[in-house]
Design an enzyme around this catalytic site. Sequence first.
Site, mmCIF file in Angstrom:
data_model
loop_
_atom_site.group_PDB
_atom_site.id
_atom_site.type_symbol
_atom_site.label_atom_id
_atom_site.label_comp_id
_atom_site.label_asym_id
_atom_site.label_seq_id
_atom_site.Cartn_x
_atom_site.Cartn_y
_atom_site.Cartn_z
ATOM 1 N N HIS A 1 3.762 -4.732 0.906
ATOM 2 C CA HIS A 1 4.821 -5.168 -0.001
ATOM 3 C C HIS A 1 5.235 -6.617 0.233
ATOM 4 O O HIS A 1 6.315 -7.023 -0.200
ATOM 5 C CB HIS A 1 6.038 -4.253 0.139
ATOM 6 C CG HIS A 1 5.781 -2.848 -0.314
ATOM 7 N ND1 HIS A 1 6.752 -1.876 -0.340
ATOM 8 C CD2 HIS A 1 4.652 -2.238 -0.761
ATOM 9 C CE1 HIS A 1 6.240 -0.733 -0.777
ATOM 10 N NE2 HIS A 1 4.967 -0.935 -1.030
ATOM 11 N N ASP B 1 3.891 -0.705 3.313
ATOM 12 C CA ASP B 1 5.221 -1.258 3.038
ATOM 13 C C ASP B 1 5.201 -2.737 3.405
ATOM 14 O O ASP B 1 4.143 -3.357 3.401
ATOM 15 C CB ASP B 1 6.300 -0.482 3.798
ATOM 16 C CG ASP B 1 7.633 -0.463 3.069
ATOM 17 O OD1 ASP B 1 8.147 -1.547 2.768
ATOM 18 O OD2 ASP B 1 8.165 0.637 2.804
#
Length: 438
Positions: free
Chosen positions: A241, A218
């Site tokens: 991310h 993430d």
Amino acid sequence: MGFEILLSVLLIASYHLQYGNGRMILTMKDFISDSNSTNVDHSQAFQNAWRALCGGKGKGRAASFVIHAHETYTIQPQLLQGPCISPNIQIQIDGTIEAPKMAKDWGTSECWLCFEKVTGLVLTGSGVLNTHGENWWSSVGFSSRPEAVRFFDCHNILYNGLTQINSPRNHISMFDCTNATLSNLHLNAPENSPNTDGIDISHSQNIQVLSSTIKTGDDCVAIKGASYDINITYVTCGPGHGISIGSLGQGGASEEVQNVNVRHCTFSGTQNGARIKTWPGGRGFVKNILYEDITLINANFPIIIDQQYHQSSQATAVKVSDVTFKSFKGTSADATAIKLDCDPTTGCDNIVMDHINIVSSSPRTPLTSYCKFAHVISRVVSIHIDCDFRNEDSQPASSHPQPSAPYAISSTPHTQPPAPTTQPPLFFPFYTNFNAFL
């Protein structure tokens, strides 16, 4: 590697010089009752060590707690609570600390190493924190998974050198903290591990993330509401991310983030790069943001502002303004290298693109931009940007425009920004006075 890193190294060296012979050195073996160390759960010994540190067992001398290299201990979730009698707490981990491998053995704690109301903590070393999150990801929902390391209401913190592996959720969370440096950290989880953010910062001020490698499933770093004066420097991100502002405004919340510098960072194989994400229906603002000297290696969406994060028809939006993307270079894996998807009513104001040189990682694939409702000032950008709001373009390199400095504030939209406001210091006052910790 720069002034920030040199000063961080000098700070750590200062601790060793000042504390070397004057500190009481405690080890785990001082708190283990069985002489053969046959107990596989050392939770109570670790908690007793913390009480000795925090309670000032040094009898006039500050104490350090050391876990030596080649030592491995398993501990259950720990609440490491202050305020402490000692004005400075030092923990050095050169060995390995493991969490229970099975989720059922964790109990109901929301975090594994939970520091609360602690001031003057130095947590350092070359060791490993292994939380065995792989046994959580497929069996326990995101909202019920614990974080690995949490700092809550902590101040004057130095967290340096450690490696964290496979957190069930966030590897590091900072909430309601001030004056903290996270440096030389290695945060590792597989690309497909769900919601395993590297570092989450919320309701915190004067936070630095330096010279670290973050590989997760993430956000490498996520900066959330009520946070300001954040510096992120020399961080390598990927997989993950990206380094994100947000998400903000979920459920109609009013949230604010300002004065964020992200410099000299690399995005390698990331799902996003420099990202700002807000929910429709939210309120508040994001402003005075700088992403500068960014290297891209096969990164998707290298530059993205998304005010439609989880689309809906809500009438309000978190205001995004005074954002500079400067000196980007490298390759994009997605054809859309720049995406500015702003709210049609609120829009994004004073978005500066300055010396952006991005090419496709696929030969002969042209790159494009997607831009809606953003006021963009473009300077020497390799990708054409066409928005629904009026752009200002001083594209030719021969004009040598003055670069937009961080924290330039536009008093009215659609105008050239005035002179920049003062940039916050790279290091904060307590770092320039080592005696503040002593």
